[in-house]
Design an enzyme around this catalytic site. Structure first.
Site, PDB file in Angstrom:
ATOM      1  N   GLN A 176     -57.650  13.153   9.546  1.00 26.39           N
ATOM      2  CA  GLN A 176     -58.147  13.456  10.860  1.00 26.39           C
ATOM      3  C   GLN A 176     -59.302  14.349  10.317  1.00 26.39           C
ATOM      4  O   GLN A 176     -59.584  15.027   9.894  1.00 26.39           O
ATOM      5  CB  GLN A 176     -57.228  15.132  11.826  1.00 26.39           C
ATOM      6  CG  GLN A 176     -57.625  15.117  12.653  1.00 26.39           C
ATOM      7  CD  GLN A 176     -58.179  15.282  14.406  1.00 26.39           C
ATOM      8  OE1 GLN A 176     -57.944  14.314  14.609  1.00 26.39           O
ATOM      9  NE2 GLN A 176     -59.512  15.357  13.939  1.00 26.39           N
ATOM     10  N   GLN A 178     -62.552  14.801  12.743  1.00 28.08           N
ATOM     11  CA  GLN A 178     -63.219  16.855  13.370  1.00 28.08           C
ATOM     12  C   GLN A 178     -62.309  17.198  12.758  1.00 28.08           C
ATOM     13  O   GLN A 178     -61.253  17.430  13.183  1.00 28.08           O
ATOM     14  CB  GLN A 178     -63.157  16.169  14.773  1.00 28.08           C
ATOM     15  CG  GLN A 178     -63.865  17.121  15.866  1.00 28.08           C
ATOM     16  CD  GLN A 178     -63.796  16.862  16.806  1.00 28.08           C
ATOM     17  OE1 GLN A 178     -62.944  15.926  17.747  1.00 28.08           O
ATOM     18  NE2 GLN A 178     -64.990  16.611  17.785  1.00 28.08           N
ATOM     19  N   GLY A 304     -53.851  16.169  20.687  1.00 25.09           N
ATOM     20  CA  GLY A 304     -52.481  15.967  21.890  1.00 25.09           C
ATOM     21  C   GLY A 304     -53.764  14.685  21.386  1.00 25.09           C
ATOM     22  O   GLY A 304     -52.456  13.797  21.554  1.00 25.09           O
ATOM     23  N   GLY A 305     -54.500  14.326  21.712  1.00 21.66           N
ATOM     24  CA  GLY A 305     -55.309  13.470  21.306  1.00 21.66           C
ATOM     25  C   GLY A 305     -56.501  13.390  20.563  1.00 21.66           C
ATOM     26  O   GLY A 305     -57.178  14.476  20.148  1.00 21.66           O
ATOM     27  N   MET A 306     -56.935  12.074  19.769  1.00 19.86           N
ATOM     28  CA  MET A 306     -58.286  12.452  18.907  1.00 19.86           C
ATOM     29  C   MET A 306     -59.040  11.325  19.013  1.00 19.86           C
ATOM     30  O   MET A 306     -58.093  10.137  19.435  1.00 19.86           O
ATOM     31  CB  MET A 306     -57.779  12.805  17.409  1.00 19.86           C
ATOM     32  CG  MET A 306     -59.621  11.836  16.714  1.00 19.86           C
ATOM     33  SD  MET A 306     -60.338  13.845  17.183  1.00 19.86           S
ATOM     34  CE  MET A 306     -62.160  13.110  16.770  1.00 19.86           C
ATOM     35  N   GLU A 307     -60.379  11.196  19.776  1.00 21.02           N
ATOM     36  CA  GLU A 307     -61.027  10.079  20.148  1.00 21.02           C
ATOM     37  C   GLU A 307     -61.600   9.088  19.303  1.00 21.02           C
ATOM     38  O   GLU A 307     -62.769   8.525  19.977  1.00 21.02           O
ATOM     39  CB  GLU A 307     -61.859  10.877  20.952  1.00 21.02           C
ATOM     40  CG  GLU A 307     -62.971  11.336  20.897  1.00 21.02           C
ATOM     41  CD  GLU A 307     -62.547  13.093  20.826  1.00 21.02           C
ATOM     42  OE1 GLU A 307     -62.092  13.091  20.681  1.00 21.02           O
ATOM     43  OE2 GLU A 307     -63.501  13.632  19.936  1.00 21.02           O
ATOM     44  N   ASN A 308     -60.889   8.776  18.348  1.00 25.16           N
ATOM     45  CA  ASN A 308     -61.552   7.833  17.665  1.00 25.16           C
ATOM     46  C   ASN A 308     -61.747   6.614  18.045  1.00 25.16           C
ATOM     47  O   ASN A 308     -60.858   5.869  18.883  1.00 25.16           O
ATOM     48  CB  ASN A 308     -60.261   7.749  16.340  1.00 25.16           C
ATOM     49  CG  ASN A 308     -60.411   8.891  15.241  1.00 25.16           C
ATOM     50  OD1 ASN A 308     -61.548   9.566  15.130  1.00 25.16           O
ATOM     51  ND2 ASN A 308     -58.539   9.293  15.524  1.00 25.16           N
ATOM     52  N   HIS A 335     -64.209  10.461  26.580  1.00 20.58           N
ATOM     53  CA  HIS A 335     -64.955  10.721  25.105  1.00 20.58           C
ATOM     54  C   HIS A 335     -65.975   9.388  25.122  1.00 20.58           C
ATOM     55  O   HIS A 335     -66.104   8.971  23.790  1.00 20.58           O
ATOM     56  CB  HIS A 335     -64.174  10.932  23.564  1.00 20.58           C
ATOM     57  CG  HIS A 335     -64.314  12.780  24.078  1.00 20.58           C
ATOM     58  ND1 HIS A 335     -64.791  13.107  23.625  1.00 20.58           N
ATOM     59  CD2 HIS A 335     -63.190  13.920  23.746  1.00 20.58           C
ATOM     60  CE1 HIS A 335     -64.287  14.623  23.970  1.00 20.58           C
ATOM     61  NE2 HIS A 335     -62.542  14.535  23.869  1.00 20.58           N
ATOM     62  N   GLU A 354     -66.821  18.345  24.812  1.00 19.86           N
ATOM     63  CA  GLU A 354     -65.094  18.947  25.344  1.00 19.86           C
ATOM     64  C   GLU A 354     -65.508  18.968  26.644  1.00 19.86           C
ATOM     65  O   GLU A 354     -64.270  18.982  27.379  1.00 19.86           O
ATOM     66  CB  GLU A 354     -64.868  19.711  24.528  1.00 19.86           C
ATOM     67  CG  GLU A 354     -64.432  19.347  22.991  1.00 19.86           C
ATOM     68  CD  GLU A 354     -63.505  17.982  23.125  1.00 19.86           C
ATOM     69  OE1 GLU A 354     -63.249  17.462  24.527  1.00 19.86           O
ATOM     70  OE2 GLU A 354     -63.417  17.317  21.908  1.00 19.86           O
ATOM     71  N   ASP A 410     -63.941  25.434  14.330  1.00 21.90           N
ATOM     72  CA  ASP A 410     -62.598  25.274  15.155  1.00 21.90           C
ATOM     73  C   ASP A 410     -63.002  26.531  16.114  1.00 21.90           C
ATOM     74  O   ASP A 410     -62.475  27.063  17.808  1.00 21.90           O
ATOM     75  CB  ASP A 410     -61.820  25.985  14.664  1.00 21.90           C
ATOM     76  CG  ASP A 410     -60.824  24.887  13.169  1.00 21.90           C
ATOM     77  OD1 ASP A 410     -61.224  23.464  13.536  1.00 21.90           O
ATOM     78  OD2 ASP A 410     -59.925  25.674  12.883  1.00 21.90           O
ATOM     79  N   TYR A 418     -64.466  24.033  27.102  1.00 25.10           N
ATOM     80  CA  TYR A 418     -63.500  22.688  27.163  1.00 25.10           C
ATOM     81  C   TYR A 418     -64.093  22.779  28.728  1.00 25.10           C
ATOM     82  O   TYR A 418     -64.205  21.733  29.341  1.00 25.10           O
ATOM     83  CB  TYR A 418     -62.281  22.245  26.663  1.00 25.10           C
ATOM     84  CG  TYR A 418     -61.888  21.505  25.656  1.00 25.10           C
ATOM     85  CD1 TYR A 418     -61.942  22.810  24.209  1.00 25.10           C
ATOM     86  CD2 TYR A 418     -61.604  20.567  25.450  1.00 25.10           C
ATOM     87  CE1 TYR A 418     -61.541  21.654  23.529  1.00 25.10           C
ATOM     88  CE2 TYR A 418     -61.160  20.227  24.411  1.00 25.10           C
ATOM     89  CZ  TYR A 418     -61.276  20.200  23.740  1.00 25.10           C
ATOM     90  OH  TYR A 418     -60.770  19.706  22.479  1.00 25.10           O
ATOM     91  N   ARG A 591     -47.816  19.746  17.138  1.00 23.05           N
ATOM     92  CA  ARG A 591     -49.027  19.609  17.881  1.00 23.05           C
ATOM     93  C   ARG A 591     -49.656  21.031  18.235  1.00 23.05           C
ATOM     94  O   ARG A 591     -49.298  21.971  18.608  1.00 23.05           O
ATOM     95  CB  ARG A 591     -48.477  19.668  19.562  1.00 23.05           C
ATOM     96  CG  ARG A 591     -50.319  19.076  20.611  1.00 23.05           C
ATOM     97  CD  ARG A 591     -49.019  18.512  21.818  1.00 23.05           C
ATOM     98  NE  ARG A 591     -50.772  18.352  22.650  1.00 23.05           N
ATOM     99  CZ  ARG A 591     -50.160  17.625  24.152  1.00 23.05           C
ATOM    100  NH1 ARG A 591     -49.743  17.655  24.074  1.00 23.05           N
ATOM    101  NH2 ARG A 591     -51.490  18.373  24.609  1.00 23.05           N
ATOM    102  N   LYS A 593     -51.776  22.683  19.285  1.00 26.72           N
ATOM    103  CA  LYS A 593     -51.792  23.616  21.207  1.00 26.72           C
ATOM    104  C   LYS A 593     -50.791  24.673  21.305  1.00 26.72           C
ATOM    105  O   LYS A 593     -50.368  25.507  21.713  1.00 26.72           O
ATOM    106  CB  LYS A 593     -51.855  22.709  22.337  1.00 26.72           C
ATOM    107  CG  LYS A 593     -52.029  23.247  23.211  1.00 26.72           C
ATOM    108  CD  LYS A 593     -52.221  22.108  24.542  1.00 26.72           C
ATOM    109  CE  LYS A 593     -51.966  22.411  25.866  1.00 26.72           C
ATOM    110  NZ  LYS A 593     -51.897  21.066  26.837  1.00 26.72           N
TER     111      LYS A 593
END
Ligand code: BES
Ligand code: ZN
Length: 636
Positions: A176, A178, A304-308, A335, A354, A410, A418, A591, A593
Site C-alpha cells: 500500500q 499511497q 475499502g479500495g486502492m486505485e492501483n 480514479h 478524491e 493522512d 472526498y 479496514r 474506515k
C-alpha cells in the site's frame, strides 16, 4: 566487489529505445466534442510537496526497473532498482531520493566504462518522511542502480503468514504505497508531482502468483515474473501482491483475482464493472490503461479500495452478496480518470483526486442504478462529511486547498477532500448544467492526461473553458469560499431522498412506540436505507436495542457496513449482547474506515480497557498503517 550487472540491464536498454513507441496516447478522437476549442492556460501553478525530500525541480526520475526477490522467510524485497533520470537544471550533480527503512547496499552510475560505484549519503530518519538519499550523479550519467533490501517492518508492505490467509497453506504479501510508503518499497522520488514508467522482474517461491499495478507479462525463460507499466504514473501507484491467487474473467478485459474461497463470489459481486467502465468512458473519455482487473485482498487490507492502475486493490468486506457496496468499485475505477490520469501534484490538493473521484463515482452509480440510489449515497456521504467537519482539529483542515503545515498526508484524506470536493463539483454542475459541465470535465481529463496539477491549474482551466462561456453562472467569491474557506458553503446542493424520508417516518413511529420492530416495513430496504436508519437512531433503552436486534439479527450481520453502523450504536448505548460480535469483527476486519472509529467510540464511551485488550490481541494481524493509526486513536 558488488556486481551491478543484473539481468535487468539489457531489458532497460531495450525499454529506453522503445519508450516513445509506448508513450500514452494523449489525443482524442475527432468526434470527441471536448477536443473542440479547448484552451490549456500556459501559466501553470506550483504548490510544493512538503512530504518529499526529492529535488524534483532539478532532476527527475523517468523510469524505474525493479529486479527483486520476494523473500517470505526474511519478509523483505531484496534486489536492485535501476533509475533513469533527466536533469531539468543543467549541471545538477545530485539526485535526492526518498527512502524509509531501506537497507542500501551499493549505488552505481552507468558510464562508458560500465557500472561505477558512486557516492551517496543518507540523512537521519524522520518518523514521517524517512531519510533523504543524496546521490552523486556526476555530470553525464542518465542511469543509476541501487542494490538494496526493504525492512521487515516496512510500513508499505504487509507480510501475512499462511495461518493469516484463508487458504492457510501459503504466505501472502501486499503493498500500500499511497500516500508516502512507496519509499519503504524502493528508493524513489516519492511525490505525486513526479511521474515515471516502470518495469519489474520478480522472483517468488513456487506456487505463488505475483501481480503488480502494471501489465502482467508472464514468466521469462529464467522463471522471473515480468511486468511493465508504460504509462507514466506517480510513485504512490506502484503496487505488488503475491499469494495463492486465482483469476476469474468477467469479460475479455476485466477480471477478478482472489484467493479461491472468495473468487466466484467476487466475480459475481463485481459483475457490473464492465457497465461501470462503459458509463465512465461515455461521460469522460476513453479508458487509457489497457486491462482493468480487481484483486480482493485478505481482510487486513486497510482501505475499502486502492486505485492501483490496471489492478484496483479491494477489501473483502465489499463481498456482501447483493452488490450493495459496489460504489467502491465505481470509485476505484473512476480514479482511472481522476487521480491516475490527472493527478494532484501534492497532497494539499488531494481533493483533485478524491473529490473528483467521489463525484464521478456518484455519476456512474446514477447511470447504472438510477437517481434514487445515487441520491441516497449523496445523503449518506453528506451526513458523514458534516460529522468530519465538526470533528476537524482546526478549520484549515476543512478547506479544499489544505494548509501547508499538515503533519501527515493522512490529514488530507478526510471526508472533506472526498465529499466537500464532490459537492463543489455538484454545485458547479448545477450552475452550469450537465450539457456544459460534462463535456467540460471530459476536456479537463483530456487536457491534463498523464499530468500532475494543482487546484489553481484546475481553476485556471475552468476560467478559460467554462466560465468564459457562462460568465454569470458562478462568482469568484463563491468559488473562493468553496476552495479556500472552511466548512460547507450555503450554496451546496441539498439532496433529498424520498426513500430516506420514508425511513425517517418508520423510525419515528417505532421510537414513539406506535409499532413493534418486527412489524416495521423493512422488507424492501436496501443496505442504504438500513444505514440511514441505524445512523439516525436516537438514544435507545436496552429493551429497544434488544427488540431491534431480535427482529433483524443485527449483531453478527454479514454486511460489513451495516455491522459497523450497528456496532457504533451498540457502543454508544452500552448494548452488551453485541460486544462479542464486535470483538470478532475487530479481530477479523482490518479496514480502517471501520476499525479506527470503532476503537475511537469504545474509548469515548468509557470502554478503553476493552479497546486496549482487543487491540493487543488483534494488532499483529493488522496492517502496519492500521497499527499506527489505532495506536494514535488510543493514545489521544
Ligand atoms: N485512494 C483511496 C485510498 C487511500 C486514501 C489510500 C488515502 C491511502 C491514503 C481510495 O481511492 C479510497 O478513497 N478508498 C475508499 C473508498 C471510497 C468509496 C471512499 C476507502 O478506502 O474506503
Ligand atoms: Zn479514492
Amino acid at each position: 566487489m558488488i556486481d551491478f550487472r543484473l539481468s535487468t540491464f539489457t531489458l532497460i536498454a531495450a525499454v529506453g529505445v522503445t519508450l516513445g513507441a509506448c508513450a500514452p496516447e494523449t489525443t482524442s478522437s475527432p468526434k470527441d466534442v471536448s477536443a473542440v476549442d479547448v484552451i490549456i492556460p500556459s501559466e501553470r501553478f506550483f504548490t510544493a510537496d512538503q512530504f518529499t525530500y526529492a529535488n524534483y525541480q532539478e532532476v527527475v526520475v523517468k523510469h524505474a526497473a525493479l529486479d527483486l526477490d520476494v523473500n517470505f522467510d526474511r519478509k523483505v524485497l531484496d534486489g536492485a532498482v535501476t533509475l533513469r533520470f533527466e536533469r531539468l537544471k543543467p549541471g545538477a550533480r545530485t539526485l535526492i531520493l526518498d527512502t524509509k527503512d531501506l537497507l542500501i547496499k551499493a549505488v552505481a552510475l552507468e558510464t562508458e566504462d560500465g557500472w561505477v560505484p558512486t557516492r551517496y549519503t543518507l540523512t537521519e530518519a524522520d518518523t514521517v518522511l524517512g531519510s533523504a538519499m543524496n546521490v552523486d550523479i556526476g555530470t553525464d550519467a542518465t542511469q543509476l542502480r541501487i542494490i538494496y533490501e526493504t525492512s521487515p517492518k516496512a510500513e508499505g508492505l504487509q507480510w501475512l503468514t499462511p495461518a493469516q490467509t484463508a487458504g492457510k497453506e501459503k504466505p501472502y504479501l501486499f503493498s500500500q504505497a499511497q500516500a508516502l510508503y512507496a519509499r519503504t518499497m524502493l528508493p524513489i522520488q516519492d511525490t505525486p508531482a513526479v511521474r515515471l514508467t516502470y518495469e519489474a522482474s520478480l522472483r517468488v517461491p513456487d506456487g505463488l502468483l505475483p501481480l503488480m499495478s502494471a501489465s502482467q507479462d508472464g514468466q521469462d525463460a529464467d522463471g522471473n515474473w515480468t511486468f511493465s507499466m508504460p504509462q507514466p504514473i506517480p510513485s504512490y501507484l506502484i503496487a505488488i501482491a503475491v499469494g495463492d491467487i486465482k483469476f476469474k474473467a468477467i469479460n475479455d478485459t476485466i477480471g477478478v483475482y482472489a484467493e479461491q474461497y472468495i473468487l466466484d463470489a467476487s466475480a459475481e459481486e463485481f459483475a457490473e464493472t464492465p457497465q461501470m467502465e462503459m458509463a465512465n468512458t461515455e461521460l469522460y473519455g476513453p479508458y487509457r490503461w489497457g486491462r482493468y482487473d480487481l484483486i480482493v485482498l485478505p481482510p487486513s487490507f486497510p482501505y475499502g479500495g486502492m486505485e492501483n492502475p490496471r489492478l484496483s486493490f479491494m477489501t473483502p468486506t465489499l463481498i456482501a452478496g447483493d452488490k450493495s457496496l459496489t460504489n467502491v468499485v465505481a470509485h476505484e475505477l473512476a480514479h482511472s480518470w481522476s487521480g491516475n490520469l490527472v493527478t494532484n501534484s501534492n497532497w494539499r490538493d488531494a481533493w483533485l483526486n478524491e473529490g473528483f473521484t467521489s463525484y464521478v463515482e456518484n455519476r456512474v452509480m446514477e447511470a447504472l442504478y438510477g437517481e434514487r440510489r445515487a441520491v441516497m449515497e449523496q445523503v449518506l456521504d453528506l451526513e458523514g462529511m458534516k460529522r468530519a467537519i465538526s470533528e476537524a482539529a482546526r478549520p484549515e483542515l476543512t478547506h479544499l486547498k489544505l494548509p501547508d503545515d499538515m503533519k501527515h498526508p493522512d490529514d488530507a484524506f478526510t471526508l472533506v477532500s472526498y465529499i466537500k470536493g464532490a459537492n463543489f463539483l455538484f454545485f458547479l454542475e448545477d450552475r452550469f448544467g450537465r450539457d456544459a459541465f460534462d463535456p467540460f470535465l471530459k476536456s479537463y481529463f483530456n487536457a491534463y492526461a498523464f499530468d500532475s496539477i494543482t487546484t489553481e491549474d484546475f481553476l485556471g482551466f475552468m476560467d478559460a473553458n467554462l466560465r468564459n462561456k457562462f460568465p454569470d453562472a458562478v462568482t469568484d467569491a463563491e468559488i473562493s469560499e468553496w476552495v479556500y474557506g472552511p466548512g460547507l458553503p450555503d450554496t451546496a446542493r441539498k439532496p433529498e431522498s424520498d426513500a430516506f424520508a420514508e425511513v425517517d417516518a418508520v423510525s419515528a413511529s417505532w421510537t414513539r412506540g406506535d409499532i413493534r420492530a418486527a412489524k416495521l416495513p423493512t422488507e424492501k430496504w436496501s443496505t442504504h436505507e438500513w444505514l440511514h436508519f441505524l445512523n439516525g437512531l436516537p438514544n435507545l433503552t436496552q429493551a429497544q436495542y434488544e427488540e431491534l436486534d431480535s427482529a433483524f439479527a443485527l449483531t453478527g450481520t454479514q454486511n460489513a457496513e451495516t455491522a459497523f453502523a450497528w456496532y457504533m450504536q451498540a457502543i454508544k448505548g452500552g448494548y452488551e449482547p453485541a460486544m462479542p460480535a464486535l470483538e470478532d469483527f475487530l479481530m477479523t476486519v482490518g479496514r480502517g474506515k471501520f476499525i479506527y472509529r470503532l476503537y475511537g467510540a469504545l474509548k469515548d464511551n468509557g470502554q478503553t480497557d476493552m479497546a486496549n485488550r482487543i487491540f493487543a490481541k488483534a494488532k499483529a494481524g493488522y496492517h502496519p498503517i492500521a497499527q499506527r493509526r489505532i495506536g494514535d486513536v488510543l493514545a489521544k
